[in-house]
Design an enzyme around this catalytic site. Structure first.
Site, short mmCIF file in Angstrom:
data_model
loop_
_atom_site.label_atom_id
_atom_site.label_comp_id
_atom_site.label_asym_id
_atom_site.label_seq_id
_atom_site.Cartn_x
_atom_site.Cartn_y
_atom_site.Cartn_z
N GLU A 222 -0.90 32.87 33.76
CA GLU A 222 -1.45 34.17 33.36
C GLU A 222 -2.81 34.41 34.02
OE1 GLU A 222 -1.82 34.36 29.12
OE2 GLU A 222 0.33 34.37 28.79
N ASP B 42 12.41 46.16 67.34
CA ASP B 42 13.75 46.67 66.97
C ASP B 42 13.75 48.19 66.95
OD1 ASP B 42 12.48 47.36 64.52
OD2 ASP B 42 12.86 45.35 63.76
N ARG C 193 23.12 41.56 65.22
CA ARG C 193 23.24 40.44 64.27
C ARG C 193 24.69 40.00 64.16
NH1 ARG C 193 19.91 38.58 60.19
NH2 ARG C 193 18.51 40.32 60.49
N ARG D 250 9.76 47.32 50.53
CA ARG D 250 11.07 47.19 51.20
C ARG D 250 12.22 47.37 50.21
NH1 ARG D 250 10.02 41.81 54.69
NH2 ARG D 250 8.77 41.37 52.86
N GLY E 190 10.08 35.93 62.09
CA GLY E 190 11.38 35.91 62.78
C GLY E 190 11.55 37.04 63.81
N LYS F 24 18.56 45.01 68.63
CA LYS F 24 18.99 43.71 68.09
C LYS F 24 20.46 43.77 67.72
CE LYS F 24 16.10 43.12 64.60
NZ LYS F 24 15.09 42.68 63.63
C1 R5P Z 1 11.41 45.17 59.19
O1 R5P Z 1 12.02 46.17 58.88
C2 R5P Z 1 9.91 45.14 59.23
O2 R5P Z 1 9.40 46.23 59.93
C3 R5P Z 1 9.41 43.86 59.85
O3 R5P Z 1 9.86 43.78 61.18
C4 R5P Z 1 9.92 42.65 59.08
O4 R5P Z 1 9.77 42.83 57.71
C5 R5P Z 1 9.17 41.41 59.51
O5 R5P Z 1 9.68 40.33 58.82
P1 R5P Z 1 9.78 38.89 59.50
O6 R5P Z 1 8.41 38.56 60.01
O7 R5P Z 1 10.25 38.00 58.39
O8 R5P Z 1 10.79 38.99 60.61
#
Ligand code: R5P
Length: 292
Positions: free
Chosen positions: A40, A169, A194, A96, A226, A192
């Site tokens: 807490e 992306d 997948r 998100r 990533g 990208k």
């Molecule tokens: C994705 O939609 C976001 O814009 C970021 O590219 C993503 O959240 C980054 O996450 P990570 O560093 O885990 O790839």
């Protein structure tokens, strides 16, 4: 003399709150936190809260739920004195989770909308929220400001060789476009793919035309790294020169920074929405403009 404005500094945004209070000539109210063994948070404020307007500054980065409850508690406490409370959440955690991707999923941004209103905020301001859809759930006023001009100003000082802006992306294409426009540069957005069975991500962009150029990879946030690592590996294979990463929110979970550097990134440049080694860009002026 007590200003008609007070900035209440949450523990997760002390540097930004201090800078913001100076810019808008507000009274700075500091908070100290004691975390009990069961997790807490106990918050104590020091300083006088304005009767008119308070601005609570608290980013919601990990530990996300603790920082969230602290933000709500600060708003609630501020509202006991101030007739108006603005919540400045520089990094909007949970952004998100703005829609039901799969049946049954909780849209946490809907919950946050109720919580911020219930705590007493009349307006919420975020910096480069992941998607504006998140704010559609709020019934109080909301505003998103962008750190792109601040990041560009910093990047312009580096001597880059024939630079090109790159989005890792297609989802980040508009952001990269805006960044490139501000910088007066060209941009590309990688594509990208997948593998649905293995989950492995591959970049399938052809002829990226990055040979011999310095690149600025632009994203709103880095979590595990990533997305940036995949993009950097691909771009290095295309024989680019240096890769710089410009992002608003560098969460850099676990050893993300180390892995990003290992993939070939020269430098990560982020903002002080999340304080850390890479947060070289101050966004207090951008936030101040949104408040005044
Ligand atoms: C994705 O939609 C976001 O814009 C970021 O590219 C993503 O959240 C980054 O996450 P990570 O560093 O885990 O790839």
């Amino acid at each position: 003399m007590l200003s008609s404005l007070s900035v209440i500094s949450g523990k997760s945004s002390e540097d930004l709150a201090r800078k913001l209070s100076k810019r808008i000539k507000a009274n700075l109210v500091k908070s100290s936190i004691r975390i009990f063994p069961d997790g807490e948070s106990k918050i104590t404020l020091s300083g006088e809260i304005s009767k008119k307007k308070s601005i609570v500054v608290q980013s919601i980065y990990p530990p996300v739920d603790s920082n969230l409850i602290q933000a709500l508690s600060l708003i609630s406490k501020a509202r006991e004195t101030s007739s108006e409370v603005i919540a400045v959440i520089p990094y909007m955690g949970y952004a998100r989770q703005d829609r039901e991707f799969l049946p049954g999923e909780v849209v946490t941004m809907k919950v946050l909308a109720k919580l911020f209103k219930g705590a007493g905020a009349s307006k919420i301001i975020a910096v480069d929220i992941h998607s504006l859809i998140g704010f559609k759930h709020f019934t109080i006023k909301s505003k998103n400001v962008t750190a792109i001009p601040d990041l560009v100003k910093y990047l312009k000082k580096l001597s880059l060789k024939n630079p090109l802006v790159v989005s890792p992306d297609q989802g980040g294409k508009e952001r990269a476009k805006e960044f490139a426009k501000e910088f007066e540069l060209d941009f590309i957005a990688l594509q990208k793919k997948r593998d649905r069975k293995t989950g492995k991500v591959e970049i399938k962009t052809k002829n990226a035309e990055v040979n011999g150029r310095d690149l600025i990879l632009v994203d709103d946030m880095i979590s595990t790294g990533g997305s940036i690592i995949n993009a950097t590996r691909f771009l290095k294979k295309q024989k680019c020169k240096k890769v710089y990463v410009a992002c608003t929110h560098a969460l850099l979970m676990n050893d993300a920074e180390k892995k990003i550097k290992k993939a070939g990134v020269t430098r990560i440049i982020s903002t002080n929405t999340i304080p850390g080694k890479t947060s070289l860009v101050d966004v207090s002026n951008t936030i101040a403009k949104a408040i005044m």
